[in-house]
Design a protein around this motif. Structure first.
Motif, PDB file in Angstrom:
ATOM      1  N   ASP A   1     -23.062 -31.472  43.887  1.00 35.25           N
ATOM      2  CA  ASP A   1     -24.272 -31.659  43.106  1.00 35.25           C
ATOM      3  C   ASP A   1     -25.495 -31.644  44.024  1.00 35.25           C
ATOM      4  O   ASP A   1     -25.426 -32.054  45.180  1.00 35.25           O
ATOM      5  CB  ASP A   1     -24.240 -32.982  42.330  1.00 35.25           C
TER       6      ASP A   1
ATOM      7  N   TYR B   1     -29.751 -32.643  44.313  1.00 36.86           N
ATOM      8  CA  TYR B   1     -30.792 -33.521  43.773  1.00 36.86           C
ATOM      9  C   TYR B   1     -32.143 -33.086  44.333  1.00 36.86           C
ATOM     10  O   TYR B   1     -32.269 -32.767  45.517  1.00 36.86           O
ATOM     11  CB  TYR B   1     -30.517 -34.979  44.150  1.00 36.86           C
TER      12      TYR B   1
ATOM     13  N   VAL C   1     -34.550 -38.731  35.211  1.00 38.32           N
ATOM     14  CA  VAL C   1     -33.711 -37.702  35.831  1.00 38.32           C
ATOM     15  C   VAL C   1     -33.171 -36.769  34.755  1.00 38.32           C
ATOM     16  O   VAL C   1     -32.642 -37.223  33.735  1.00 38.32           O
ATOM     17  CB  VAL C   1     -32.548 -38.333  36.619  1.00 38.32           C
TER      18      VAL C   1
ATOM     19  N   ARG D   1     -30.617 -33.404  34.015  1.00 39.04           N
ATOM     20  CA  ARG D   1     -29.485 -32.648  34.563  1.00 39.04           C
ATOM     21  C   ARG D   1     -29.539 -31.204  34.095  1.00 39.04           C
ATOM     22  O   ARG D   1     -29.679 -30.927  32.905  1.00 39.04           O
ATOM     23  CB  ARG D   1     -28.164 -33.268  34.132  1.00 39.04           C
TER      24      ARG D   1
ATOM     25  N   TYR E   1     -29.790 -31.972  39.642  1.00 41.25           N
ATOM     26  CA  TYR E   1     -30.465 -33.113  39.036  1.00 41.25           C
ATOM     27  C   TYR E   1     -31.920 -33.148  39.506  1.00 41.25           C
ATOM     28  O   TYR E   1     -32.192 -33.137  40.701  1.00 41.25           O
ATOM     29  CB  TYR E   1     -29.752 -34.416  39.423  1.00 41.25           C
TER      30      TYR E   1
END
Length: 370
Positions: free
Chosen positions: A282, A284, A323, A325, A343
């Motif tokens: 993932d 960010y 946040v 996604r 994210y």
């Protein structure tokens, strides 16, 4: 005694599917080519070889071990497991015994007596084998999103082009080694707890070749290899992470006089990205928006790791720290199956300098309780 079920992390009543699934998961984690623990990987493989075989598993469940001639010596007679050497006069003073596992004792005898032809061949092979090379390679985040081919340059031993690795000047004669008489081995006396033993070792004159060139190669001086710069093309798999290791077989240093080449091990280091922070697969990222955008909502542009811009819908009344996604816009999973998420955390930007008109408008909003 090893508990194979515990090694694989499964119950004793686990199905074949459970065992296979546990093995694949652990093998992926501990595989040496991916930077894992080689000793742990061998242990996992050993457990799987037993538990995945119905007959072996049944023996293991009943006796706690698998009988495949394990108790037999080289000629099928009694093995050496738990053998008490006091019968041969060892350990009598202290009352202790030498309890060797058969595999360990086999290595002792192989070392003392020189082993068989296969052992001597391995000696010669390892004596001439080129060294492995280990290097670190930095790759940007963008380059692990798809499979990439890179070219690296190494200064290392390569096969001598003049003699093709033989160590002899082209056209010159090759004579039998006078020290070992062509066998590649010489006898050496060695003291052991069994007494003085004659042991076969690699001939230091011909390096186990059994022959010596009449005239050494003018370029490599009989080594069969020279130091040179070599360009090597490598493939960086998709989705790799820092500390994963890629093995490139045969791309280490060339061996002596036709010996096999070593391997090349590449430890990958994925560079930190200025916009994206990686956690597993993932990604960010922080994106700043104005107070009016947060209050009124709308669409904003956000950047993906490929460098493309996509639109993100911001609802009315969005608070700082919210946040969002974005599915499947993170790092592809190692091997290319699936992909992580991206994210986006929104941060409301407070302006440090305001024009007169902006101040007037904010004063009016203040009067309205905003």
């Amino acid at each position: 005694m090893k508990d194979y079920y515990e090694i694989l992390g499964v119950e004793r009543n686990a199905t074949e599917k459970d065992i296979k699934s546990a093995f694949y998961k652990l093998a992926h984690k501990y595989h040496p080519d991916k930077g894992g623990d080689e000793k742990k990987f061998k242990e996992i493989n050993e457990a799987y070889q037993v538990l995945s075989d119905k007959e072996k598993r049944a023996q293991y469940d009943q006796f706690g071990r698998v009988f495949e001639g394990a108790g037999a010596g080289p000629q099928g007679g009694p093995g050496f497991e738990g053998f008490d050497f006091r019968n041969f006069g060892f350990g009598q003073d202290s009352g202790s015994s030498f309890n060797f596992e058969f595999g360990d004792l086999g290595e002792v005898f192989e070392e003392i007596f020189g082993g068989g032809a296969g052992f001597r061949a391995r000696q010669r092979r390892d004596f001439k084998r080129g060294k492995d090379i280990q290097i670190d390679i930095e790759v940007p985040l963008e380059e692990i999103l798809t499979e990439k081919e890179k070219e690296i340059v190494l200064d290392k031993y390569v096969v001598c082009s003049r003699c093709s690795g033989k160590g002899a000047e082209p056209g010159s004669k090759v004579n039998e080694c006078f020290s070992c008489r062509g066998t590649g081995q010489v006898q050496q006396m060695k003291r052991t707890f069994f007494g003085t033993i004659t042991q076969s070792v690699i001939c230091p004159e011909c390096k186990g070749q059994g022959f010596r060139p009449e005239k050494l190669c003018n370029v490599c001086r009989g080594e069969g290899r020279i130091k040179e710069r070599e360009k090597i093309k490598i493939t960086i798999p998709v989705g790799v992470d820092t500390n994963q290791v890629i093995k490139v077989k045969g791309k280490g240093e060339a061996g002596k006089r036709g010996g096999i080449a070593g391997d090349l091990y590449l430890r990958l280091v994925v560079k930190e990205h200025p916009l994206f922070q990686r956690k597993g697969d993932d990604l960010y990222s922080n994106v700043s928006i104005s107070f009016s955008q947060a209050a009124l909502g709308g669409e904003i542009e956000v950047l993906t790791p490929e460098g493309k811009k996509i639109l993100l819908k911001v609802p009315e009344g969005t608070e700082s720290g919210k946040v969002f996604r974005i599915s499947k816009k993170g790092v592809p999973h190692f091997g290319g199956y699936g992909r992580g998420n991206l994210y986006i955390e929104l941060k409301i930007k407070t302006p440090k300098k305001l024009s007169r008109k902006q101040k007037e408008l904010l004063e009016k909003l203040k009067e309205e309780g905003i």
